[in-house]
Design an enzyme around this catalytic site. Structure first.
Site, mmCIF file in Angstrom:
data_model
loop_
_atom_site.group_PDB
_atom_site.id
_atom_site.type_symbol
_atom_site.label_atom_id
_atom_site.label_comp_id
_atom_site.label_asym_id
_atom_site.label_seq_id
_atom_site.Cartn_x
_atom_site.Cartn_y
_atom_site.Cartn_z
ATOM 1 N N GLY A 9 13.163 -4.120 1.979
ATOM 2 C CA GLY A 9 12.817 -4.700 0.676
ATOM 3 C C GLY A 9 14.025 -4.844 -0.227
ATOM 4 N N SER A 11 15.669 -7.747 -0.936
ATOM 5 C CA SER A 11 15.885 -9.080 -1.508
ATOM 6 C C SER A 11 15.798 -9.074 -3.029
ATOM 7 C CB SER A 11 14.859 -10.063 -0.924
ATOM 8 O OG SER A 11 13.578 -9.467 -0.861
ATOM 9 N N ARG A 12 15.001 -8.126 -3.563
ATOM 10 C CA ARG A 12 14.810 -8.099 -5.018
ATOM 11 C C ARG A 12 14.753 -6.646 -5.509
ATOM 12 N NH1 ARG A 12 9.790 -9.805 -6.280
ATOM 13 N NH2 ARG A 12 9.024 -9.803 -4.144
ATOM 14 N N ASN A 81 12.667 1.522 1.186
ATOM 15 C CA ASN A 81 12.449 1.104 -0.205
ATOM 16 C C ASN A 81 11.257 0.162 -0.357
ATOM 17 O OD1 ASN A 81 13.331 0.217 -3.080
ATOM 18 N ND2 ASN A 81 13.299 -1.675 -1.897
ATOM 19 N N TYR A 148 -2.168 3.040 -5.002
ATOM 20 C CA TYR A 148 -0.702 3.165 -5.094
ATOM 21 C C TYR A 148 -0.325 4.646 -5.141
ATOM 22 C CZ TYR A 148 4.102 2.364 -6.758
ATOM 23 O OH TYR A 148 5.472 2.351 -6.882
ATOM 24 N N LYS A 152 1.886 6.851 -2.351
ATOM 25 C CA LYS A 152 3.159 7.501 -2.674
ATOM 26 C C LYS A 152 3.080 9.014 -2.474
ATOM 27 C CE LYS A 152 5.603 3.838 -3.735
ATOM 28 N NZ LYS A 152 6.808 3.455 -2.989
HETATM 29 P P1 NDP Z 1 9.885 -5.576 -6.181
HETATM 30 O O1 NDP Z 1 8.507 -6.107 -6.193
HETATM 31 O O2 NDP Z 1 10.833 -5.982 -7.256
HETATM 32 O O3 NDP Z 1 10.572 -5.863 -4.753
HETATM 33 C C1 NDP Z 1 9.857 -5.551 -3.603
HETATM 34 C C2 NDP Z 1 10.715 -5.735 -2.372
HETATM 35 O O4 NDP Z 1 9.964 -5.308 -1.237
HETATM 36 C C3 NDP Z 1 11.089 -7.175 -2.129
HETATM 37 O O5 NDP Z 1 12.360 -7.198 -1.510
HETATM 38 C C4 NDP Z 1 10.009 -7.653 -1.158
HETATM 39 O O6 NDP Z 1 10.428 -8.722 -0.322
HETATM 40 C C5 NDP Z 1 9.812 -6.404 -0.333
HETATM 41 N N1 NDP Z 1 8.496 -6.309 0.294
HETATM 42 C C6 NDP Z 1 7.291 -6.519 -0.261
HETATM 43 N N2 NDP Z 1 6.301 -6.315 0.641
HETATM 44 C C7 NDP Z 1 6.918 -5.996 1.799
HETATM 45 C C8 NDP Z 1 6.466 -5.701 3.109
HETATM 46 N N3 NDP Z 1 5.160 -5.694 3.433
HETATM 47 N N4 NDP Z 1 7.384 -5.436 4.061
HETATM 48 C C9 NDP Z 1 8.695 -5.435 3.757
HETATM 49 N N5 NDP Z 1 9.195 -5.715 2.552
HETATM 50 C C10 NDP Z 1 8.305 -5.982 1.586
HETATM 51 O O7 NDP Z 1 9.698 -3.977 -6.171
HETATM 52 P P2 NDP Z 1 10.599 -2.806 -6.776
HETATM 53 O O8 NDP Z 1 12.019 -3.075 -6.538
HETATM 54 O O9 NDP Z 1 10.130 -2.521 -8.138
HETATM 55 O O10 NDP Z 1 10.102 -1.593 -5.865
HETATM 56 C C11 NDP Z 1 10.848 -1.111 -4.767
HETATM 57 C C12 NDP Z 1 10.272 0.243 -4.376
HETATM 58 O O11 NDP Z 1 10.397 1.137 -5.478
HETATM 59 C C13 NDP Z 1 8.801 0.218 -4.017
HETATM 60 O O12 NDP Z 1 8.541 1.110 -2.955
HETATM 61 C C14 NDP Z 1 8.126 0.700 -5.289
HETATM 62 O O13 NDP Z 1 6.875 1.298 -5.027
HETATM 63 C C15 NDP Z 1 9.136 1.705 -5.767
HETATM 64 N N6 NDP Z 1 9.070 2.026 -7.174
HETATM 65 C C16 NDP Z 1 9.201 1.058 -8.140
HETATM 66 C C17 NDP Z 1 9.132 1.404 -9.472
HETATM 67 C C18 NDP Z 1 9.274 0.419 -10.579
HETATM 68 O O14 NDP Z 1 8.992 0.777 -11.750
HETATM 69 N N7 NDP Z 1 9.706 -0.811 -10.341
HETATM 70 C C19 NDP Z 1 8.918 2.791 -9.880
HETATM 71 C C20 NDP Z 1 8.797 3.723 -8.790
HETATM 72 C C21 NDP Z 1 8.880 3.338 -7.500
HETATM 73 P P3 NDP Z 1 10.297 -10.283 -0.801
HETATM 74 O O15 NDP Z 1 11.373 -10.474 -1.845
HETATM 75 O O16 NDP Z 1 10.571 -11.060 0.419
HETATM 76 O O17 NDP Z 1 8.936 -10.431 -1.362
#
Ligand code: NDP
Length: 244
Positions: A9, A11-12, A81, A148, A152
């Site tokens: 994950g 890419s973003r 991630n 969710y 976690k």
């Molecule tokens: P984003 O939604 O910004 O990015 C999600 C990333 O995961 C993207 O790269 C996406 O790919 C990829 N992704 C989504 N679904 C899948 C899948 N089924 N298989 C593989 N890759 C996947 O999320 P965040 O950066 O905010 O979150 C990253 C991690 O941090 C997560 O585990 C989230 O639960 C955790 N987190 C986030 C918090 C927050 O406040 N943002 C707080 C605590 C934890 P694509 O770009 O191709 O869609």
């Protein structure tokens, strides 16, 4: 040869921040699910490898490991991630099994079994580090995000299990628990969180950024925490602390 880091994950959001942090010192394999455009822009910026992988799919997990093996022949760091939020915030009394299954498959089963594959490879190598990005939702109950939170909380146990199993073999497993981090995942509720943070939700009085999490991964990647197997790093501006 530079050490090899696989980041799911990437890419973003947080994963991208981690990839940008590690790219100068590591060969990075950055995975994405559907946003090829975002992955390509990371590749242009960092010269990393990109690979499409839906972590909830067993065949994709195997393909990711095989790609990394063919490309680099080793893996020094796995960062679990990738994760998703529920599509709809629904009260725990109303939330659906469909949403539960989706979250558990992506957020828990995917990283648990990807770690199993990477761990076996690291055992062959005799070294490696694994990081899980969980969440404060591993312990803080949000009644409209039950699936969710459960995913976690389960992921935190996956960390404990692999940390114990692998520690005798020079493979360290760590958990990073971010708080509220500014990414696409929370974009729809960013304003609400900003108001709550201004009201005191987070002791450090600001939202986290992907770079805050990336710095914690950097410390692990550089071996600064190598005698702290199973450690949980709360990258949450102090949210986890209790006050009176
Ligand atoms: P984003 O939604 O910004 O990015 C999600 C990333 O995961 C993207 O790269 C996406 O790919 C990829 N992704 C989504 N679904 C899948 C899948 N089924 N298989 C593989 N890759 C996947 O999320 P965040 O950066 O905010 O979150 C990253 C991690 O941090 C997560 O585990 C989230 O639960 C955790 N987190 C986030 C918090 C927050 O406040 N943002 C707080 C605590 C934890 P694509 O770009 O191709 O869609």
């Amino acid at each position: 040869m530079k050490p090899v880091a696989v980041i799911t994950g990437a890419s973003r959001g947080i994963g991208r921040g981690i990839a940008e942090e590690l790219a100068p010192t590591h060969h990075v394999v950055a995975t994405y699910k559907g946003r090829l455009d975002a992955a390509q822009s990371l590749q242009e910026k960092t010269a990393c490898e990109i690979f499409q992988c839906d972590v909830s799919q067993a065949a994709d997990r195997v393909a990711l490991i095989e790609f990394t093996r063919a490309k680099f022949g080793r893996v020094d760091l796995l960062v679990n991630n990738a994760g998703i939020s529920q599509r709809v915030r629904a009260d725990v009394l109303e939330a659906t099994e469909e949403s539960f299954d989706e979250l558990i498959h992506t957020n828990l089963k995917g990283p648990h079994f990807l770690t199993q594959l990477a761990a076996k490879w690291m055992l062959e190598q005799g070294s490696g580090r694994i990081v899980y990005i969980t969440s404060v939702s591993a312990f803080a109950a949000s009644v409209n995000r039950a699936e969710y939170c459960i995913s976690k909380a389960g992921l935190a146990m996956s960390v404990s299990l692999y940390a114990q199993r692998l520690a005798p073999h020079s493979i360290q497993v760590f958990e990073i628990r971010p708080g509220v981090i500014r990414t696409d995942m929370i974009a729809a509720v960013e304003k609400v969180y900003e108001e709550r943070i201004a009201g005191g939700l987070i002791p450090q009085r600001r939202m986290g950024e992907p770079a805050d999490v990336a710095k914690a991964v950097r410390a692990i990647a550089d071996g600064l925490l190598d005698y702290a197997a199973g450690q949980v790093l709360n990258v949450d501006g102090g949210f986890h602390m209790r006050g009176l």
